[in-house]
Scaffold this motif. Structure first.
Motif, PDB file in Angstrom:
ATOM      1  N   UNK A  43       0.819  -1.214   0.000  1.00  0.00           N
ATOM      2  CA  UNK A  43       0.000   0.000   0.000  1.00  0.00           C
ATOM      3  C   UNK A  43       0.851   1.260   0.000  1.00  0.00           C
ATOM      4  N   UNK A  44       2.150   1.122  -0.071  1.00  0.00           N
ATOM      5  CA  UNK A  44       3.035   2.278  -0.058  1.00  0.00           C
ATOM      6  C   UNK A  44       2.973   2.983  -1.414  1.00  0.00           C
ATOM      7  N   UNK A  45       2.802   4.302  -1.419  1.00  0.00           N
ATOM      8  CA  UNK A  45       2.753   5.006  -2.714  1.00  0.00           C
ATOM      9  C   UNK A  45       4.111   4.942  -3.418  1.00  0.00           C
ATOM     10  N   UNK A  46       4.041   4.995  -4.737  1.00  0.00           N
ATOM     11  CA  UNK A  46       5.270   4.924  -5.518  1.00  0.00           C
ATOM     12  C   UNK A  46       6.082   6.198  -5.342  1.00  0.00           C
ATOM     13  N   UNK A  47       7.378   5.989  -5.224  1.00  0.00           N
ATOM     14  CA  UNK A  47       8.279   7.117  -5.028  1.00  0.00           C
ATOM     15  C   UNK A  47       8.605   7.719  -6.397  1.00  0.00           C
ATOM     16  N   UNK A  48       7.884   8.787  -6.717  1.00  0.00           N
ATOM     17  CA  UNK A  48       8.083   9.466  -8.003  1.00  0.00           C
ATOM     18  C   UNK A  48       9.016  10.647  -7.764  1.00  0.00           C
ATOM     19  N   UNK A  49      10.096  10.654  -8.442  1.00  0.00           N
ATOM     20  CA  UNK A  49      11.074  11.717  -8.277  1.00  0.00           C
ATOM     21  C   UNK A  49      10.605  12.968  -9.016  1.00  0.00           C
ATOM     22  N   UNK A  50      10.502  14.050  -8.278  1.00  0.00           N
ATOM     23  CA  UNK A  50      10.071  15.323  -8.866  1.00  0.00           C
ATOM     24  C   UNK A  50      11.313  16.035  -9.398  1.00  0.00           C
ATOM     25  N   UNK A  51      11.343  16.275 -10.664  1.00  0.00           N
ATOM     26  CA  UNK A  51      12.496  16.947 -11.285  1.00  0.00           C
ATOM     27  C   UNK A  51      12.054  17.955 -12.322  1.00  0.00           C
TER      28      UNK A  51
END
Length: 394
Positions: free
Chosen positions: A182-190
Motif C-alpha cells: 500500500x506504499x505510494x510509488x516514489x516518483x522523483x520530482x524533477x
C-alpha cells in the motif's frame, strides 16, 4: 543431688523393605477406550451468513433531528437570593478558660520504687565444670548401613517414532498471490530547466564590515633578581640513618635434585574411562485410536430449526410539532422564600462586663465570676420573688 538418671531405651528403628517389582504386564485399557464409538468426521463448513450491503444511490442527509428541531432560547442571568451577612468580629478580648484548665490539678511526681534486690551475687572461685548429663550418660551406637536402591537399567523402545503431526498431515500447500504494498510509488520530482546558479541568499546578502580580532601579546618574562634558596624545613631537619639491606625470608635450598621422571597420574586420570555415546531415538506411543474417515456432518440443531423472520422497523414516538416557547416571565418565588422567618440571635451574657438581669455573687480561686439570675418565682410561705442562682462564667 536431686537428679535421678533414667534408663535410656533405644528407639525402635523401622527397617526399610526391599523393593520387589510386580510380575506380569500392566493392563493399559480404560473404560473410555473400551466404550468409545468412532464416528465419521467431516470438514466443518462456515455458518456465517452472506454479507448484506444496504446501499442506495441517493445522497445522505447528514443533518440530525436534534440540529433540525433545536431552537435557541434567550437565557437571562438569575440573580442570587443569598441574604447578605457581613461578619463583624468582637472588639473585646476572649477571656474564657477551657475545661482542662478548670479541672486540671497539678500533682507532684513520685519516683518509682526499685524492686532490685540490694545484695549482689558473688562470683564463685571454684573452676567451671563443663561435665553435663548428656556427656556422662551418652552411649555411642553403631549405625546400620543405609539401604541403597539399585538403579534400573534403561531399556529403549523397539517401536519406531511416528513424527507425523496433524498439521503436516492436513496441510495443503495452495498457491497464493503475493500481497500488494500500500506504499505510494516514489516518483522523483524533477525539472528540465537549467539551474540559474543564483540563490535567494546570494541575491539578498548584504556584506557587513567586520573588524579583525585583537591579538593578545604575551608579556616578556623577566627573571627575579637575587639567588633562590632551595633549602626547606624537611631538608634542613632531616637526619640520615644507615639502613641495612632486607634479608629474604626464602628458605635455603639444600641443593638436592632428583632425576626421576615426574609422576603425573591422578585418580581422575586413572579411573576415568571414555564411554561411547550414541543418539537416543525418539520414543513415540503407538497410535491406538483410528483416524476418522468420510465427510463431516455439519448440520446443527440451530441451523436445522432456525426460521428467518422479516424485520419490522421500530416506530418513532417523537412528536411532529415543535415546542413553542412561552413569552410569560419565569416565576422565581419558592415556598422557602415566602414562608421564611428570620430568627433573632441572642447574645451570650458572658460577653458583657456586668450582665443585665444578673447579680454578682463571688469570684473563685481560678478567677471565675459567678452571677445570680433574677427570676420572679413565688414561694410557698410568701409571695416574694426568690432569686435563682445561676453560675455564669465571665
Amino acid at each position: 543431688s536431686d537428679y535421678l538418671p533414667y534408663d535410656i531405651v533405644k528407639r525402635p528403628f523401622r527397617v526399610q523393605e526391599e523393593y520387589k517389582p510386580k510380575t506380569g504386564e500392566i493392563e493399559l485399557g480404560t473404560t473410555y477406550q473400551k466404550d468409545y464409538n468412532a464416528h465419521k468426521i467431516q470438514p466443518v463448513t462456515l455458518v456465517r451468513p452472506l454479507e448484506r450491503k444496504h446501499t442506495t444511490g441517493g445522497k445522505l442527509d447528514t443533518i440530525p433531528t436534534y440540529q433540525d428541531d433545536y431552537r435557541s432560547w434567550e437565557v437571562q442571568r438569575r440573580e442570587p437570593s443569598k441574604v447578605e451577612h457581613i461578619y463583624h468580629p468582637p472588639t473585646e478580648k476572649f477571656g474564657n478558660s477551657t475545661t482542662f484548665q478548670d479541672d486540671f490539678i497539678p500533682r507532684e511526681l513520685n519516683p518509682r520504687r526499685s524492686f532490685k534486690p540490694p545484695c549482689v551475687a558473688k562470683v564463685s572461685d571454684v573452676p567451671f565444670d563443663s561435665t553435663t548429663s548428656h556427656r556422662t550418660s551418652y552411649i555411642a551406637h553403631q549405625l546400620e548401613p543405609r539401604f541403597m536402591r539399585s538403579k534400573e537399567e534403561y531399556k529403549p523402545s523397539n517401536q519406531p517414532f511416528e513424527d507425523l503431526t496433524t498439521h503436516r498431515n492436513d496441510f495443503k500447500g495452495l498457491p497464493g498471490q503475493l500481497t500488494k504494498s500500500c506504499k505510494p510509488e516514489n516518483v522523483k520530482v524533477g525539472s528540465s530547466a537549467h539551474f540559474n546558479g543564483v540563490t535567494e541568499f546570494q541575491d539578498r546578502f548584504q556584506p557587513w564590515l567586520v573588524s579583525l580580532p585583537e591579538v593578545h601579546k604575551t608579556k616578556e618574562y623577566v627573571p627575579p633578581a637575587g639567588n633562590m634558596d632551595f633549602n626547606s624545613t624537611s631538608h634542613l631537619d632531616y637526619i640520615k640513618h644507615e639502613i641495612s639491606p632486607a634479608v629474604t625470608v626464602r628458605p635455603v635450598s639444600n641443593g638436592r635434585r632428583t632425576n626421576a621422571p615426574f609422576q603425573g597420574n591422578t585418580t581422575t586420570k586413572e579411573d576415568f574411562k571414555a564411554w561411547g555415546s550414541c543418539r537416543q531415538e525418539i520414543i513415540k506411543k503407538q497410535q491406538e485410536i483410528p483416524k476418522p474417515t468420510g465427510k463431516f456432518y455439519d448440520l446443527t440443531t440451530f441451523k436445522s430449526h432456525y426460521i428467518p423472520h422479516q424485520i419490522i422497523p421500530a416506530r418513532s414516538f417523537k412528536p411532529t410539532h415543535a415546542i413553542v416557547p412561552n413569552s410569560a416571565p419565569f416565576q422565581v418565588e419558592t415556598m422557602y422564600r415566602t414562608e421564611y422567618t428570620p430568627k433573632k440571635q441572642n447574645t451570650c451574657p458572658a460577653n458583657y462586663p456586668s450582665p443585665p438581669g444578673y447579680v454578682y455573687v463571688n469570684t473563685d480561686s481560678h478567677g471565675h465570676k459567678f452571677f445570680r439570675q433574677l427570676t420572679p418565682e413565688l414561694s410557698e410561705s410568701n409571695s416574694n420573688p426568690v432569686p435563682k442562682e445561676v453560675a455564669v462564667l465571665s
